[in-house]
Enzyme design. Structure first.
Site, PDB file in Angstrom:
ATOM      1  CG  ASP A  89      68.345  52.074  67.631  1.00  0.00           C
ATOM      2  OD1 ASP A  89      68.914  52.426  66.811  1.00  0.00           O
ATOM      3  OD2 ASP A  89      67.051  52.059  67.848  1.00  0.00           O
ATOM      4  CB  CYS A 117      58.590  53.801  64.897  1.00  0.00           C
ATOM      5  SG  CYS A 117      57.950  53.539  63.035  1.00  0.00           S
ATOM      6  CG  HIS A 128      62.526  53.277  66.463  1.00  0.00           C
ATOM      7  ND1 HIS A 128      62.131  52.010  65.614  1.00  0.00           N
ATOM      8  CD2 HIS A 128      62.223  54.160  65.429  1.00  0.00           C
ATOM      9  CE1 HIS A 128      61.760  52.228  64.422  1.00  0.00           C
ATOM     10  NE2 HIS A 128      61.655  53.652  64.301  1.00  0.00           N
ATOM     11  CD  GLN A 139      67.282  59.179  63.979  1.00  0.00           C
ATOM     12  OE1 GLN A 139      67.815  60.284  63.379  1.00  0.00           O
ATOM     13  NE2 GLN A 139      66.388  58.772  63.648  1.00  0.00           N
ATOM     14  CE  LYS A 182      66.603  55.392  60.550  1.00  0.00           C
ATOM     15  NZ  LYS A 182      65.056  56.098  60.151  1.00  0.00           N
TER      16      LYS A 182
HETATM   17  N1  PMP Z   1      66.040  53.144  65.778  1.00  0.00           N
HETATM   18  C1  PMP Z   1      65.885  54.402  65.556  1.00  0.00           C
HETATM   19  C2  PMP Z   1      66.292  55.318  66.835  1.00  0.00           C
HETATM   20  C3  PMP Z   1      65.260  55.119  64.521  1.00  0.00           C
HETATM   21  O1  PMP Z   1      65.352  56.283  64.239  1.00  0.00           O
HETATM   22  C4  PMP Z   1      64.803  54.318  63.396  1.00  0.00           C
HETATM   23  C5  PMP Z   1      64.488  54.683  62.216  1.00  0.00           C
HETATM   24  N2  PMP Z   1      63.381  55.923  62.448  1.00  0.00           N
HETATM   25  C6  PMP Z   1      65.136  52.899  63.717  1.00  0.00           C
HETATM   26  C7  PMP Z   1      65.448  52.200  64.699  1.00  0.00           C
HETATM   27  C8  PMP Z   1      64.774  51.758  62.619  1.00  0.00           C
HETATM   28  O2  PMP Z   1      65.585  51.896  61.628  1.00  0.00           O
HETATM   29  P1  PMP Z   1      64.923  51.176  60.042  1.00  0.00           P
HETATM   30  O3  PMP Z   1      63.730  51.482  59.735  1.00  0.00           O
HETATM   31  O4  PMP Z   1      66.153  51.687  58.984  1.00  0.00           O
HETATM   32  O5  PMP Z   1      65.401  49.712  60.443  1.00  0.00           O
END
Ligand code: PMP
Length: 422
Positions: free
Chosen positions: A210, A380, A127, A213, A236
């Site tokens: 990270d 993203c 991401h 998910q 999430k």
């Molecule tokens: N990493 C992953 C794999 C994600 O899916 C996301 C959110 N789509 C993020 C990081 C970023 O999370 P946040 O916007 O809540 O900081």
């Protein structure tokens, strides 16, 4: 007596008020859970009650209301600790989200441990929040960001799976940290996190995971995983927005310089010099989102309710059927699904795909008119999507409160939309 799966799922759904919404005159089918999840009543009630009965700044005052607030905040920290099996509350830092957690590590770790000519290794399925912070901090340090490719990038396949066989060759002496993803928000595939971490550790390289998910769809034990840092977002996993967690091993967190300076992160301050508070407060400068963070207690309790006992069993069965059904329907001619698993167990219910010569954004807009909320665009993860040759895609992502019936509605609406746009 064993209850019917349908009754159990109905009970689960009754706990999440947003699932009863109507959009454009249709029952909402909310399939954008990888972006954010809907909240159960126990979190909503907790939040509104906290704003009345526990609204005082934390860690600061001698009056009872402030004690209630501090207690709720620290109880949530303890809940997070046990949920991820961290050794102590000192390992659990509240941030504003996964992005903030990764930025904290990127900034502080690079300031302390990364210099000119060093390498930061990231994954091809990352991401943006696990790419950009490393680019920013690498540039400051004069270091280089290198990428563990996916099979699409090496030309070995089209799954988007990380090419772990490339790792050994990339783990050179000047790699200072490895930042990986537990489960991709595009492919929904589990990465072999354990294998990657032990390869990195055999060369003395720490690993950040990270878990944005991963935390939602798999039990996480940070000690068994042996990651050095683990990041996730509360929103999430049924909690409030603007709250996240950074887990870190104690020796590493202690070795890092502070991130932000301000109240609550200090021991003593003079005009000349400051000494810092012990962990975890060293990394929690200023008034935290204490109401939001405290909601991680009921949020993680809801996550446990969805995972354990007869509810856990029912949810798992339903999810297995959703994945099998979606994989079958999205293997139709003219559809490219990114992240085809070897078997159902390798994938969480995230389905990112394109339909030949149809714009994903147009599909998403038509689906919205039918009450179906899905994501379109780059999600993203522009480098990963581009590697598939895509400039945008459609993503349907399911939560444990979604049903096979909703998957069927989605496919029916998708087929209608496809006909309208063909
Ligand atoms: N990493 C992953 C794999 C994600 O899916 C996301 C959110 N789509 C993020 C990081 C970023 O999370 P946040 O916007 O809540 O900081």
């Amino acid at each position: 007596m064993k209850r019917a799966r349908h009754d159990i799922i109905t009970e689960v759904r009754a706990r999440v008020p947003a699932l009863n919404l109507k959009m454009n005159g249709e029952n909402l089918v909310y399939l954008d859970n990888a972006a954010t999840t809907q909240k159960p009543s126990q979190v909503l009630d907790f939040l509104s009650d906290a704003l009345v009965t526990r609204n005082a700044n934390v860690h600061r005052s001698m009056y009872e209301l402030s004690d209630f607030s501090t207690m709720a905040y620290e109880n949530a920290r303890e809940k997070v600790r046990s949920f991820i099996n961290a050794p102590s509350r000192e390992n659990v830092i509240f941030t504003s989200g996964t992005t903030a957690s990764i930025n904290l590590v990127a900034t502080c770790f690079c300031q302390r441990f990364v210099g000119r000519g060093d390498v930061i290794l990231i994954e091809g399925d990352s991401h943006h929040s696990n790419i950009v912070p490393w680019q920013i901090t690498a540039e400051r340090a004069g270091a280089e960001v290198k990428v563990i490719p996916t099979d699409v990038m090496t030309g070995a396949g089209r799954s988007g799976r990380v090419a772990v066989e490339e790792l050994e060759g990339l783990l050179s002496d000047n790699v200072k940290i490895l930042a990986i993803t537990q489960i991709s928000n595009i492919t929904g595939l589990h990465n072999p996190v354990g294998e990657i971490i032990s390869a990195a550790h055999s060369k003395g390289i720490p690993v950040l995971v990270d878990g944005a998910q991963g935390i939602v769809h798999s039990p996480v034990d940070v000690q068994a995983m042996d990651c050095d840092f683990y990041a996730f977002s509360a929103h999430k996993i049924y909690g409030a927005t603007g709250v996240g967690v950074l887990y870190g091993k104690k020796d590493l967190l202690e070795a890092l310089p502070p991130y932000m300076g301000g109240g609550d992160m200090v021991e003593t301050v003079t005009y000349q010099k400051t000494t810092y508070a012990p962990l975890p407060l060293k990394f929690e400068a200023g008034t935290p989102n204490f109401i939001g963070a405290s909601s991680l207690l009921p949020a993680l309790e809801f996550a446990e309710y969805l995972r354990n006992g007869e509810v856990g069993e029912a949810v798992k069965e339903e999810e297995g059927e959703i994945i099998a059904y979606m994989l079958d329907r999205l293997s139709a001619p003219g559809i490219e699904l990114y992240g085809k698993p070897y078997d159902v167990g390798e994938k969480i219910p995230i389905f990112t795909f394109n339909i030949e010569s149809i714009n994903a954004g147009d599909l998403a807009q038509l689906l919205d008119k039918m009450g179906v909320a899905v994501r379109s665009g780059l999600m993203c993860a522009e480098p990963l999507l581009n590697s598939f040759g895509a400039v945008s895609a459609l993503r349907a992502s399911f939560a444990p409160y979604n049903t096979l019936e909703e998957a069927k509605t989605f496919i029916r609406c998708l087929e209608r939309a496809r006909m309208m746009l063909s």
